[in-house]
Write a protein that holds these residues in place. Structure first.
Motif, short mmCIF file in Angstrom:
data_model
loop_
_atom_site.label_atom_id
_atom_site.label_comp_id
_atom_site.label_asym_id
_atom_site.label_seq_id
_atom_site.Cartn_x
_atom_site.Cartn_y
_atom_site.Cartn_z
N GLN A 167 18.24 7.51 38.99
CA GLN A 167 17.27 6.80 38.13
C GLN A 167 17.83 6.53 36.73
O GLN A 167 17.11 5.99 35.88
N LEU A 168 19.08 6.89 36.47
CA LEU A 168 19.66 6.66 35.15
C LEU A 168 19.57 5.17 34.78
O LEU A 168 19.90 4.30 35.59
N GLY A 169 19.13 4.92 33.57
CA GLY A 169 18.98 3.53 33.10
C GLY A 169 17.59 2.97 33.29
O GLY A 169 17.26 1.91 32.74
N ASP A 170 16.72 3.65 34.07
CA ASP A 170 15.34 3.18 34.23
C ASP A 170 14.59 3.32 32.90
O ASP A 170 14.97 4.09 32.01
N ALA A 171 13.52 2.57 32.79
CA ALA A 171 12.75 2.56 31.53
C ALA A 171 11.86 3.79 31.41
O ALA A 171 11.44 4.39 32.42
N TYR A 172 11.59 4.16 30.17
CA TYR A 172 10.61 5.20 29.90
C TYR A 172 9.27 4.52 29.63
O TYR A 172 9.16 3.65 28.76
N PRO A 179 8.54 3.25 40.72
CA PRO A 179 9.93 3.59 41.07
C PRO A 179 10.97 3.15 40.05
O PRO A 179 12.12 3.55 40.14
N ASN A 180 10.58 2.32 39.06
CA ASN A 180 11.57 1.82 38.10
C ASN A 180 11.26 2.21 36.67
O ASN A 180 11.98 1.80 35.76
N SER A 181 10.19 2.93 36.44
CA SER A 181 9.85 3.40 35.10
C SER A 181 9.20 4.78 35.23
O SER A 181 8.45 5.03 36.19
N TRP A 182 9.48 5.64 34.24
CA TRP A 182 9.07 7.03 34.33
C TRP A 182 8.70 7.57 32.97
O TRP A 182 9.15 7.07 31.94
N ASP A 183 7.87 8.64 32.98
CA ASP A 183 7.83 9.51 31.82
C ASP A 183 8.52 10.81 32.25
O ASP A 183 8.95 10.95 33.40
N VAL A 245 19.42 15.69 32.82
CA VAL A 245 18.93 14.31 33.01
C VAL A 245 17.43 14.32 32.80
O VAL A 245 16.71 15.16 33.38
N GLY A 246 16.97 13.39 31.99
CA GLY A 246 15.53 13.30 31.74
C GLY A 246 15.12 11.93 31.24
O GLY A 246 15.95 11.15 30.75
N ALA A 247 13.84 11.63 31.37
CA ALA A 247 13.27 10.41 30.78
C ALA A 247 12.91 10.75 29.35
O ALA A 247 11.91 11.42 29.09
N GLN A 248 13.76 10.32 28.41
CA GLN A 248 13.67 10.81 27.05
C GLN A 248 12.56 10.16 26.23
O GLN A 248 11.65 10.81 25.76
N ASN A 249 12.65 8.83 26.04
CA ASN A 249 11.71 8.11 25.17
C ASN A 249 11.83 6.62 25.44
O ASN A 249 12.75 6.19 26.16
N PRO A 250 10.94 5.80 24.89
CA PRO A 250 10.98 4.36 25.15
C PRO A 250 12.28 3.68 24.74
O PRO A 250 12.67 2.67 25.32
N SER A 251 12.98 4.21 23.75
CA SER A 251 14.19 3.55 23.27
C SER A 251 15.41 3.86 24.14
O SER A 251 16.32 3.03 24.25
N SER A 252 15.45 5.03 24.77
CA SER A 252 16.63 5.39 25.55
C SER A 252 16.39 5.39 27.05
O SER A 252 17.34 5.25 27.84
N GLY A 253 15.15 5.58 27.52
CA GLY A 253 14.85 5.58 28.94
C GLY A 253 15.38 6.85 29.61
O GLY A 253 15.46 7.92 28.99
N VAL A 254 15.79 6.72 30.87
CA VAL A 254 16.33 7.86 31.62
C VAL A 254 17.82 7.98 31.30
O VAL A 254 18.59 7.04 31.54
N VAL A 255 18.23 9.15 30.77
CA VAL A 255 19.61 9.33 30.33
C VAL A 255 20.14 10.70 30.78
O VAL A 255 19.37 11.61 31.12
N GLU A 256 21.45 10.83 30.74
CA GLU A 256 22.11 12.13 30.96
C GLU A 256 22.76 12.55 29.65
O GLU A 256 23.55 11.80 29.06
N LYS A 257 22.41 13.74 29.18
CA LYS A 257 22.86 14.20 27.88
C LYS A 257 23.32 15.65 27.96
O LYS A 257 22.86 16.42 28.82
N PRO A 258 24.18 16.07 27.01
CA PRO A 258 24.56 17.49 26.95
C PRO A 258 23.42 18.30 26.33
O PRO A 258 22.57 17.78 25.61
N LEU A 259 23.41 19.59 26.63
CA LEU A 259 22.36 20.45 26.06
C LEU A 259 22.39 20.44 24.53
O LEU A 259 21.35 20.57 23.89
N SER A 260 23.57 20.26 23.96
CA SER A 260 23.69 20.24 22.51
C SER A 260 23.01 19.02 21.88
O SER A 260 22.69 19.02 20.69
N TYR A 261 22.81 17.97 22.67
CA TYR A 261 22.15 16.76 22.15
C TYR A 261 20.71 17.06 21.77
O TYR A 261 20.23 16.60 20.73
N ASP A 262 20.03 17.85 22.59
CA ASP A 262 18.64 18.19 22.31
C ASP A 262 18.34 19.52 22.99
O ASP A 262 17.82 19.57 24.10
#
Length: 271
Positions: A167-172, A179-183, A245-262
């Motif tokens: 789901q990486l790249g899907d909208a928040y 199936p194409n947007s998530w919280d 991997v998580g649905a972060q916010n409306p500006s970034s959507g579903v992303v993969e980030k390191p734990l240090s990011y947040d």
């Protein structure tokens, strides 16, 4: 000689026949003239009366036509007035409705702006809270043995990780469940549903859905949460190698980030 021969006659002398005849003719002519004049006068009177009698229907028909035309004009004027009144009423109604629609649109726009401002303030507060928690978490994770962070996912955990990465790249979208947007909690719930785990819908409940584990012993497939257990405001899935991997916010959507990011506040394990 007769004794009456010298006696004058007492009879009136006879008038001359021609004079009598002439007088009779004159009188007859006068009478004839009077008769002709009388007949002519009678004929004139009769003709006048006939003319008046014949002209009267014509005048009456003209008057009736004028009255009918006037009545028709009056009726048309009344119809035009009624039509204009209906048009004026419709225009007034339309203007009133347009004004009401404009007021409603302004109200909705104001509400939407207020919600957006509240969401921005909430996100700013969440980021500030995460930043404040980051030094403690960094110290904890850096002091933990690297071997405790299992990097290889197997079984159900691998299926969960495969789903969230797909789901990486899907909208928040707040309240989104695919199936194409998530919280955030919608994505986590859908991922664990793939392996038959029925999680609660919201992040607050998901943060207490399994066994609490320390951030120093994370395994792929663990659920990370931000905030305190039972009142978390954000969740994601730990995918190993210090990444989530998580649905972060409306500006970034579903992303993969390191734990240090947040850095998260805690984690639970349901697998």
């Amino acid at each position: 000689m007769s004794h009456t021969a010298h006696i004058r006659s007492h009879r009136k002398p006879r008038r001359n026949a021609s004079r009598i005849a002439m007088r009779a003719g004159v009188a007859g002519g006068v009478l004839s003239t009077l008769a002709v004049a009388s007949a002519s006068a009678s004929a004139s009177a009769a003709e006048s009366e006939t003319t008046q009698t014949m002209e009267l229907p014509t005048l009456t028909a003209d008057l009736a036509a004028q009255v009918a035309q006037s009545a028709e004009a009056t009726q048309q004027a009344a119809a035009d007035y009624e039509l204009q009144a209906e048009r004026d009423a419709a225009a007034a109604k339309a203007a009133k409705q347009a004004e009401a629609n404009l007021a409603e649109a302004k109200k909705k726009a104001a509400e939407a702006k207020k919600k957006a401002e509240e969401a921005a303030r909430k996100e700013a507060a969440e980021r500030a809270s995460r930043s404040a928690a980051r030094p403690t978490l960094t110290a904890t994770t850096s002091s933990a043995p690297a071997a405790t962070h299992t990097s290889t996912a197997t079984g159900s955990a691998a299926a969960v990780i495969s789903f969230v990465k797909a789901q990486l790249g899907d909208a928040y979208v707040s309240g989104g469940t695919g199936p194409n947007s998530w919280d955030c909690s919608g994505l986590v719930q859908a991922a664990f549903r793939q392996v038959g785990v029925d999680l609660p819908r919201v992040s607050q409940s998901q943060s207490t859905a399994g066994t609490q584990v320390s951030l120093s012993s994370l395994q792929p497939g663990d659920i990370l949460y931000w905030g305190s257990a039972g009142s978390a405001y954000h969740v994601a899935v730990y995918v190993g190698d210090g990444m989530f991997v998580g649905a972060q916010n409306p500006s970034s959507g579903v992303v993969e980030k390191p734990l240090s990011y947040d850095p998260p506040s805690g984690a639970v394990r349901v697998l």
